[in-house]
Every structure is written in C-alpha cells, then in structure tokens.
Design a protein around this motif. Structure first.
Motif, PDB file in Angstrom:
ATOM      1  N   ALA A 143       0.818  -1.213   0.000  1.00  0.00           N
ATOM      2  CA  ALA A 143       0.000   0.000   0.000  1.00  0.00           C
ATOM      3  C   ALA A 143       0.852   1.263   0.000  1.00  0.00           C
ATOM      4  CB  ALA A 143      -0.939  -0.006   1.205  1.00  0.00           C
ATOM      5  N   PHE A 144       1.989   1.231   0.689  1.00  0.00           N
ATOM      6  CA  PHE A 144       2.828   2.427   0.804  1.00  0.00           C
ATOM      7  C   PHE A 144       3.918   2.511  -0.266  1.00  0.00           C
ATOM      8  CE2 PHE A 144       0.990   2.301   5.052  1.00  0.00           C
ATOM      9  CZ  PHE A 144       0.700   3.645   5.259  1.00  0.00           C
ATOM     10  N   ALA A 145       4.142   1.428  -1.005  1.00  0.00           N
ATOM     11  CA  ALA A 145       5.219   1.413  -2.000  1.00  0.00           C
ATOM     12  C   ALA A 145       5.056   2.484  -3.077  1.00  0.00           C
ATOM     13  CB  ALA A 145       5.318   0.024  -2.620  1.00  0.00           C
ATOM     14  N   PRO A 146       3.847   2.711  -3.636  1.00  0.00           N
ATOM     15  CA  PRO A 146       3.727   3.757  -4.672  1.00  0.00           C
ATOM     16  C   PRO A 146       4.108   5.145  -4.164  1.00  0.00           C
ATOM     17  CG  PRO A 146       1.846   2.288  -4.760  1.00  0.00           C
ATOM     18  CD  PRO A 146       2.597   1.944  -3.521  1.00  0.00           C
ATOM     19  N   PHE A 147       3.741   5.461  -2.937  1.00  0.00           N
ATOM     20  CA  PHE A 147       4.126   6.760  -2.378  1.00  0.00           C
ATOM     21  C   PHE A 147       5.649   6.887  -2.299  1.00  0.00           C
ATOM     22  CE2 PHE A 147       5.413   9.160   1.407  1.00  0.00           C
ATOM     23  CZ  PHE A 147       4.931  10.421   1.071  1.00  0.00           C
ATOM     24  N   CYS A 148       6.313   5.841  -1.773  1.00  0.00           N
ATOM     25  CA  CYS A 148       7.771   5.879  -1.654  1.00  0.00           C
ATOM     26  C   CYS A 148       8.430   5.975  -3.028  1.00  0.00           C
ATOM     27  CB  CYS A 148       8.260   4.638  -0.918  1.00  0.00           C
ATOM     28  SG  CYS A 148       7.680   4.512   0.793  1.00  0.00           S
ATOM     29  N   ALA A 149       7.919   5.211  -4.003  1.00  0.00           N
ATOM     30  CA  ALA A 149       8.496   5.251  -5.347  1.00  0.00           C
ATOM     31  C   ALA A 149       8.319   6.628  -5.973  1.00  0.00           C
ATOM     32  CB  ALA A 149       7.848   4.174  -6.217  1.00  0.00           C
ATOM     33  N   ASN A 150       7.167   7.246  -5.732  1.00  0.00           N
ATOM     34  CA  ASN A 150       6.916   8.579  -6.274  1.00  0.00           C
ATOM     35  C   ASN A 150       7.849   9.605  -5.655  1.00  0.00           C
ATOM     36  OD1 ASN A 150       5.057  11.317  -5.937  1.00  0.00           O
ATOM     37  ND2 ASN A 150       4.861  10.323  -7.933  1.00  0.00           N
ATOM     38  N   HIS A 166      -3.857   5.391  -5.857  1.00  0.00           N
ATOM     39  CA  HIS A 166      -5.008   4.628  -6.337  1.00  0.00           C
ATOM     40  C   HIS A 166      -5.794   4.076  -5.145  1.00  0.00           C
ATOM     41  CE1 HIS A 166      -1.882   4.393  -9.499  1.00  0.00           C
ATOM     42  NE2 HIS A 166      -2.903   4.623 -10.311  1.00  0.00           N
ATOM     43  N   LEU A 167      -7.057   3.780  -5.393  1.00  0.00           N
ATOM     44  CA  LEU A 167      -7.928   3.264  -4.333  1.00  0.00           C
ATOM     45  C   LEU A 167      -7.434   1.918  -3.812  1.00  0.00           C
ATOM     46  CD1 LEU A 167     -10.511   3.474  -2.643  1.00  0.00           C
ATOM     47  CD2 LEU A 167     -11.759   2.437  -4.553  1.00  0.00           C
ATOM     48  N   TYR A 168      -6.831   1.098  -4.700  1.00  0.00           N
ATOM     49  CA  TYR A 168      -6.423  -0.234  -4.259  1.00  0.00           C
ATOM     50  C   TYR A 168      -5.327  -0.179  -3.190  1.00  0.00           C
ATOM     51  CZ  TYR A 168      -2.374   0.134  -7.421  1.00  0.00           C
ATOM     52  OH  TYR A 168      -1.238   0.531  -8.060  1.00  0.00           O
ATOM     53  N   GLU A 169      -4.633   0.954  -3.068  1.00  0.00           N
ATOM     54  CA  GLU A 169      -3.628   1.065  -2.015  1.00  0.00           C
ATOM     55  C   GLU A 169      -4.295   1.143  -0.645  1.00  0.00           C
ATOM     56  OE1 GLU A 169      -1.618   4.481  -3.478  1.00  0.00           O
ATOM     57  OE2 GLU A 169      -1.120   3.427  -5.322  1.00  0.00           O
ATOM     58  N   ILE A 170      -5.412   1.872  -0.549  1.00  0.00           N
ATOM     59  CA  ILE A 170      -6.179   1.894   0.708  1.00  0.00           C
ATOM     60  C   ILE A 170      -6.737   0.506   0.996  1.00  0.00           C
ATOM     61  CG2 ILE A 170      -8.202   2.858   1.860  1.00  0.00           C
ATOM     62  CD1 ILE A 170      -7.780   5.417   0.297  1.00  0.00           C
ATOM     63  N   GLN A 171      -7.243  -0.161  -0.044  1.00  0.00           N
ATOM     64  CA  GLN A 171      -7.789  -1.502   0.128  1.00  0.00           C
ATOM     65  C   GLN A 171      -6.713  -2.470   0.619  1.00  0.00           C
ATOM     66  OE1 GLN A 171      -9.257  -2.009  -3.866  1.00  0.00           O
ATOM     67  NE2 GLN A 171     -11.294  -1.259  -3.358  1.00  0.00           N
ATOM     68  N   ALA A 172      -5.500  -2.345   0.079  1.00  0.00           N
ATOM     69  CA  ALA A 172      -4.407  -3.225   0.501  1.00  0.00           C
ATOM     70  C   ALA A 172      -4.045  -2.988   1.957  1.00  0.00           C
ATOM     71  CB  ALA A 172      -3.189  -3.022  -0.390  1.00  0.00           C
ATOM     72  N   ALA A 173      -4.028  -1.709   2.387  1.00  0.00           N
ATOM     73  CA  ALA A 173      -3.706  -1.401   3.781  1.00  0.00           C
ATOM     74  C   ALA A 173      -4.770  -1.962   4.725  1.00  0.00           C
ATOM     75  CB  ALA A 173      -3.574   0.108   3.963  1.00  0.00           C
ATOM     76  N   ILE A 174      -6.044  -1.814   4.354  1.00  0.00           N
ATOM     77  CA  ILE A 174      -7.123  -2.350   5.192  1.00  0.00           C
ATOM     78  C   ILE A 174      -7.057  -3.872   5.243  1.00  0.00           C
ATOM     79  CG2 ILE A 174      -9.629  -2.594   5.379  1.00  0.00           C
ATOM     80  CD1 ILE A 174      -9.848   0.240   4.192  1.00  0.00           C
TER      81      ILE A 174
END
Length: 200
Positions: A143-150, A166-174
């Motif tokens: 879930a946090f990888a896209p933020f770090c990559a950005n 993306h929404l799926y990042e919130i879904q992955a964290a939940i």
C-alpha cells in the motif's frame, strides 16, 4: 521341518477426515500456482530493472504511469527516452521499480509458505499465524510502495506522476490490517486445539 517366518502386519494409515484431505489437495495446487506466480513476478521485476538501467532504444520510454513499451518518446505526452536520464537517475528509477515489485513478491512468498503448511496437514499452528502476519505486513508495504516510489522519482528529478495514488492502495492497507487480526484468531485456535488435545 520348514521354518515359519512371521511378518509384522503393516499398520493401517491414520484416518484423515475428507475435509482435511481436500484441504491438503487444494493447498498443493495452490502451492504450485503461487510458485509459478512468484517466479514470474521475480523474473518480470528483474527484467524491468535491467531495462531501466541499460536499455538505450526508442521503443521503451518513461512518463506518466511508469515505463511505456512500444511507444517512442513524446514530449507532448510527457514520455522521455530512457537514454535521456543520467546514470544516477536510472539507478533511482530501478530502485523505485524494485520498491513497487518487492511487496508483491513477498506476499506471494508468504502465501506459498502458508499453503505449503496446509498441504502438509498443518492447519492451526504458530507457523500459520506467522505466515499470515507476514502476508499482512506485505500488504501494508504494498500500500505504501507507490508513495515511496513517487518520492524517489521526485527527488531524483526523474518525473512527477500526479496519478500515483489509487484506491487499491487503501484496500491493501485495510486488508493487511484484517490479515493481522486473522493471524491472532489463528493463534487463539491453536491454543484451543492444544488445550483440547491436552485434556484427559
């Protein structure tokens, strides 16, 4: 007088309930599937990193959304040739790609370990709970990888993709948090089973 040889009768195999037998069989199939997916994910990740580091042609470019295959550089669309980036920038891009792919590979690895335990008949054990917790950790990292990559791409002046979230990042964290709770339930089930087996 002929000698008479006595052979020990083989012990009958322990009875296995049909539900547990089906669980073992299905888990073996899933172990094979997860192994194939893990291998493909690692191979794909390595290929992307090699491309990011060394490709010099015109048919792979970088722009909004990441690497673009089959499309030449286009300044209007924000796509830049990989050869336009310096070696440190390409190294930062390869590191960002690794951050994006590593959590997915880790999740597949943890799930393969879990279903390998199931295929061996181990259902409620600390090992199962540990695999589930590791899977939950992988989902949170995913879930946090896209933020770090950005952030890495911005710091390296490689680019700024405004649509990285993306929404799926919130879904992955939940889902990762839910899996942590399920792991604790699994640990409780193991304690109950141990108490039941120890009761005389």
């Amino acid at each position: 007088m002929a000698d008479i040889l006595f052979f020990d009768a083989p012990e009958p195999p322990p009875f296995e309930p049909p539900l547990r037998r089906r669980l073992r069989r299905n888990s073996e199939i899933l172990v094979a599937l997860l192994s194939a997916l893990l291998t493909a994910t690692i191979a794909f990740g390595v290929a992307l990193v090699v491309i990011a580091l060394f490709y010099e042609g015109d048919y792979i470019s970088f722009g909004p959304g990441g690497l673009w295959f089959g499309l030449p550089p286009d300044a209007g669309a924000g796509r830049v040739a990989l050869s336009a980036f310096s070696a440190p920038q390409r190294l930062a891009g390869a590191f960002a790609l690794t951050l994006l792919i590593a959590p997915a590979a880790y999740i597949l690895l943890c799930l393969r370990k879990l279903f390998r335990l199931y295929s061996c008949g181990v259902v409620f054990s600390p090992g199962n709970a540990q695999c589930l917790k590791q899977t939950g950790l992988g989902l949170i990292a995913y879930a946090f990888a896209p933020f770090c990559a950005n952030r890495i791409a911005i710091l390296a002046a490689v680019g700024n993709d405004p649509s990285w979230f993306h929404l799926y990042e919130i879904q992955a964290a939940i889902l990762g948090a839910l899996v942590f709770v399920i792991a604790d339930v699994m640990r409780c089930a193991h304690e109950i089973e141990a108490e039941r087996d120890g009761f005389v």
